[in-house]
Enzyme design. Structure first.
Site, mmCIF file in Angstrom:
data_model
loop_
_atom_site.group_PDB
_atom_site.id
_atom_site.type_symbol
_atom_site.label_atom_id
_atom_site.label_comp_id
_atom_site.label_asym_id
_atom_site.label_seq_id
_atom_site.Cartn_x
_atom_site.Cartn_y
_atom_site.Cartn_z
ATOM 1 N N LYS A 63 -2.925 5.896 -4.208
ATOM 2 C CA LYS A 63 -4.071 6.761 -3.889
ATOM 3 C C LYS A 63 -3.905 8.139 -4.519
ATOM 4 O O LYS A 63 -2.793 8.658 -4.613
ATOM 5 C CB LYS A 63 -4.204 6.923 -2.366
ATOM 6 C CG LYS A 63 -4.092 5.625 -1.603
ATOM 7 C CD LYS A 63 -4.333 5.781 -0.116
ATOM 8 C CE LYS A 63 -3.906 4.528 0.630
ATOM 9 N NZ LYS A 63 -2.490 4.517 1.000
ATOM 10 N N ASP B 108 0.837 -1.196 0.000
ATOM 11 C CA ASP B 108 0.000 0.000 0.000
ATOM 12 C C ASP B 108 0.876 1.252 0.000
ATOM 13 O O ASP B 108 1.692 1.445 0.903
ATOM 14 C CB ASP B 108 -0.877 -0.002 1.266
ATOM 15 C CG ASP B 108 -1.839 1.172 1.300
ATOM 16 O OD1 ASP B 108 -2.941 1.040 0.747
ATOM 17 O OD2 ASP B 108 -1.484 2.226 1.869
ATOM 18 N N HIS C 212 -7.982 9.309 -1.872
ATOM 19 C CA HIS C 212 -7.360 9.288 -0.541
ATOM 20 C C HIS C 212 -8.289 9.828 0.554
ATOM 21 O O HIS C 212 -8.392 9.252 1.632
ATOM 22 C CB HIS C 212 -6.052 10.088 -0.582
ATOM 23 C CG HIS C 212 -5.029 9.617 0.384
ATOM 24 N ND1 HIS C 212 -3.685 9.553 0.098
ATOM 25 C CD2 HIS C 212 -5.141 9.167 1.658
ATOM 26 C CE1 HIS C 212 -3.022 9.097 1.145
ATOM 27 N NE2 HIS C 212 -3.883 8.856 2.111
ATOM 28 N N TYR D 43 2.847 10.012 -0.206
ATOM 29 C CA TYR D 43 3.931 9.458 0.622
ATOM 30 C C TYR D 43 5.308 9.754 0.007
ATOM 31 O O TYR D 43 6.334 9.526 0.638
ATOM 32 C CB TYR D 43 3.793 7.941 0.821
ATOM 33 C CG TYR D 43 2.500 7.465 1.460
ATOM 34 C CD1 TYR D 43 1.625 8.355 2.070
ATOM 35 C CD2 TYR D 43 2.155 6.119 1.451
ATOM 36 C CE1 TYR D 43 0.438 7.914 2.632
ATOM 37 C CE2 TYR D 43 0.981 5.667 2.025
ATOM 38 C CZ TYR D 43 0.119 6.567 2.607
ATOM 39 O OH TYR D 43 -1.051 6.123 3.163
HETATM 40 N N1 LIG Z 1 -5.590 6.102 3.734
HETATM 41 C C1 LIG Z 1 -5.033 6.868 4.652
HETATM 42 O O1 LIG Z 1 -5.450 8.022 4.867
HETATM 43 C C2 LIG Z 1 -3.884 6.339 5.422
HETATM 44 C C3 LIG Z 1 -3.405 7.048 6.529
HETATM 45 C C4 LIG Z 1 -2.353 6.494 7.243
HETATM 46 C C5 LIG Z 1 -1.816 5.276 6.863
HETATM 47 N N2 LIG Z 1 -2.274 4.611 5.752
HETATM 48 C C6 LIG Z 1 -1.720 3.299 5.308
HETATM 49 O O2 LIG Z 1 -1.827 2.381 6.381
HETATM 50 C C7 LIG Z 1 -0.528 1.910 6.721
HETATM 51 C C8 LIG Z 1 -0.418 1.634 8.202
HETATM 52 O O3 LIG Z 1 -0.632 2.806 8.964
HETATM 53 P P1 LIG Z 1 0.553 3.534 9.777
HETATM 54 O O4 LIG Z 1 1.822 3.289 9.065
HETATM 55 O O5 LIG Z 1 0.128 4.931 10.019
HETATM 56 O O6 LIG Z 1 0.542 2.844 11.181
HETATM 57 P P2 LIG Z 1 0.671 1.365 11.808
HETATM 58 O O7 LIG Z 1 0.965 0.350 10.779
HETATM 59 O O8 LIG Z 1 -0.499 1.192 12.701
HETATM 60 O O9 LIG Z 1 1.920 1.557 12.776
HETATM 61 C C9 LIG Z 1 3.188 1.760 12.283
HETATM 62 C C10 LIG Z 1 4.079 2.061 13.470
HETATM 63 O O10 LIG Z 1 4.150 0.927 14.347
HETATM 64 C C11 LIG Z 1 5.480 0.435 14.409
HETATM 65 N N3 LIG Z 1 5.379 -1.038 14.393
HETATM 66 C C12 LIG Z 1 5.128 -1.827 13.325
HETATM 67 N N4 LIG Z 1 5.053 -3.115 13.696
HETATM 68 C C13 LIG Z 1 5.278 -3.149 15.022
HETATM 69 C C14 LIG Z 1 5.334 -4.193 15.967
HETATM 70 N N5 LIG Z 1 5.123 -5.454 15.620
HETATM 71 N N6 LIG Z 1 5.576 -3.867 17.274
HETATM 72 C C15 LIG Z 1 5.780 -2.587 17.639
HETATM 73 N N7 LIG Z 1 5.726 -1.539 16.787
HETATM 74 C C16 LIG Z 1 5.479 -1.822 15.474
HETATM 75 C C17 LIG Z 1 6.202 1.005 13.207
HETATM 76 O O11 LIG Z 1 7.558 1.236 13.483
HETATM 77 P P3 LIG Z 1 8.772 0.640 12.598
HETATM 78 O O12 LIG Z 1 8.513 0.936 11.160
HETATM 79 O O13 LIG Z 1 9.950 1.401 13.143
HETATM 80 O O14 LIG Z 1 8.826 -0.818 12.902
HETATM 81 C C18 LIG Z 1 5.474 2.351 13.020
HETATM 82 O O15 LIG Z 1 5.995 3.333 13.915
HETATM 83 C C19 LIG Z 1 0.382 3.046 6.255
HETATM 84 O O16 LIG Z 1 1.743 2.671 6.226
HETATM 85 C C20 LIG Z 1 -0.243 3.389 4.943
HETATM 86 O O17 LIG Z 1 0.120 2.452 3.946
HETATM 87 C C21 LIG Z 1 -3.300 5.138 5.038
#
Ligand SMILES: NC(=O)c1ccc[n+]([C@@H]2O[C@H](COP(=O)([O-])OP(=O)(O)OC[C@H]3O[C@@H](n4cnc5c(N)ncnc54)[C@H](OP(=O)(O)O)[C@@H]3O)[C@@H](O)[C@H]2O)c1
Length: 287
Positions: free
Chosen positions: A79, A49, A112, A54
């Site tokens: 997106k 994704d 998005h 980004y």
């Molecule tokens: N559509 C939208 O508006 C929107 C908005 C936000 C995000 N997204 C998508 O959704 C994806 C996920 O959301 P997100 O990246 O905001 O947050 P997330 O996946 O909930 O959390 C990521 C955070 O958690 C840490 N992490 C990952 N695995 C872990 C584990 N097993 N234990 C402890 N910490 C862990 C990561 O650090 P490290 O990388 O340092 O491990 C990072 O700081 C995004 O990457 C993006 O592709 C979409």
């Protein structure tokens, strides 16, 4: 449906298979994304994704190439950013994403964020309809295998459906303990839309994984808090997109298919208070 590993897939309303856990790349800088995506594919992720905003699409595309895996074996989402809404700009933005991703098609393209009334007043619905019309044409031209939305709440979807010729197949919304959107998930699923969870682990700044209830449930299953949280989403048939740039966490986040949370555990997690995260209200955002 029983999900067994990262290649297990849901079937979208139009028959396209979508691997049931994706790999997120938000806040992964372009300098890191190339290697991170390659590693994620080596770990077994087949669903990536990204988004134009980004600023890592080129690196994501390069990482896919570096992996040596056939493009057809990867489910790739991008997106449309908010500044590019409207028919012509959407078509141009899509083509620019394809180019940066070094691919000839996308598996999924999402709007998005909905244009909201706060910013666009009475014009919001018409702008979303025009943007959607562009996605429909890209889909009809087979440049994208599935089209969908992100951050559209059921009322935005209902508005869009008044003019849509093709129904959205996916809606990617913020879902994590403390920000559960349970009613919205049920409504979207009842519309035949697959719900994806962004920030499935709580995202930056959240304390979800330090929560005592989640930790206790994790200990009871011999799993980690992250695995419990992802499992809680999977058991709602919500598709999580965990992001990590660390291989051990990529593996940890993929190891979520060998245990089941009880209804009581599901309920306990659903009842947890807000523990931070982005917690964005699409009707209130200024972007
Ligand atoms: N559509 C939208 O508006 C929107 C908005 C936000 C995000 N997204 C998508 O959704 C994806 C996920 O959301 P997100 O990246 O905001 O947050 P997330 O996946 O909930 O959390 C990521 C955070 O958690 C840490 N992490 C990952 N695995 C872990 C584990 N097993 N234990 C402890 N910490 C862990 C990561 O650090 P490290 O990388 O340092 O491990 C990072 O700081 C995004 O990457 C993006 O592709 C979409």
């Amino acid at each position: 449906m029983e999900l067994k590993d990262l290649t297990s897939a849901y079937t979208l309303a139009n028959g396209i298979a979508i691997p049931a856990v994706g790999y997120g790349t938000f806040r992964t800088p372009a300098t890191v994304a190339r290697q991170a995506v390659k590693t994620a594919i080596e770990v077994g992720y087949r669903h990536i994704d990204t988004a134009a905003v980004y600023e890592n699409e080129e690196a994501v595309g390069q990482g896919i190439k570096d992996s040596g895996i056939d493009r057809d074996s990867i489910f790739l989402t991008s997106k449309l950013w908010n500044t590019e809404r409207g028919y012509d700009k959407t078509i141009a933005a899509f083509e620019a994403s394809l180019k940066r991703l070094q691919t000839t098609y996308l598996d999924l393209y999402l709007i998005h964020w909905p244009a909201n009334q706060k910013q666009f007043g009475d014009q919001a619905a018409a702008l979303n309809a025009e943007t959607w019309r562009a996605l429909e044409d890209l889909y009809k031209q087979r440049k994208v295998k599935a089209i969908g939305l992100s951050n559209f709440m059921p009322h935005h979807v209902a508005e869009l459906l008044k003019t849509a010729k093709i129904r959205p197949q996916v809606d990617q919304i913020e879902v994590h303990p403390g920000w559960t959107h349970q009613e919205e998930i049920k409504k979207l699923q009842a519309m035949g839309i697959l719900v994806e969870a962004w920030a499935p682990l709580g995202g930056q700044g959240a304390t979800v994984m330090e929560n005592e209830t989640i930790k206790q449930i994790a200990t009871a299953h011999g799993k980690t808090p992250a695995q419990v949280v992802l499992r809680w989403e999977i058991q709602q048939e919500v598709l999580p997109l965990p992001k990590s740039v660390h291989e051990h966490r990529m593996r940890e986040n993929a190891d979520v298919f060998d245990f089941t949370l009880s209804p009581a555990e599901m309920g306990k997690i659903a009842a947890l208070p807000n523990m931070g995260g982005q917690c964005a209200d699409p009707d209130e955002v200024d972007y």
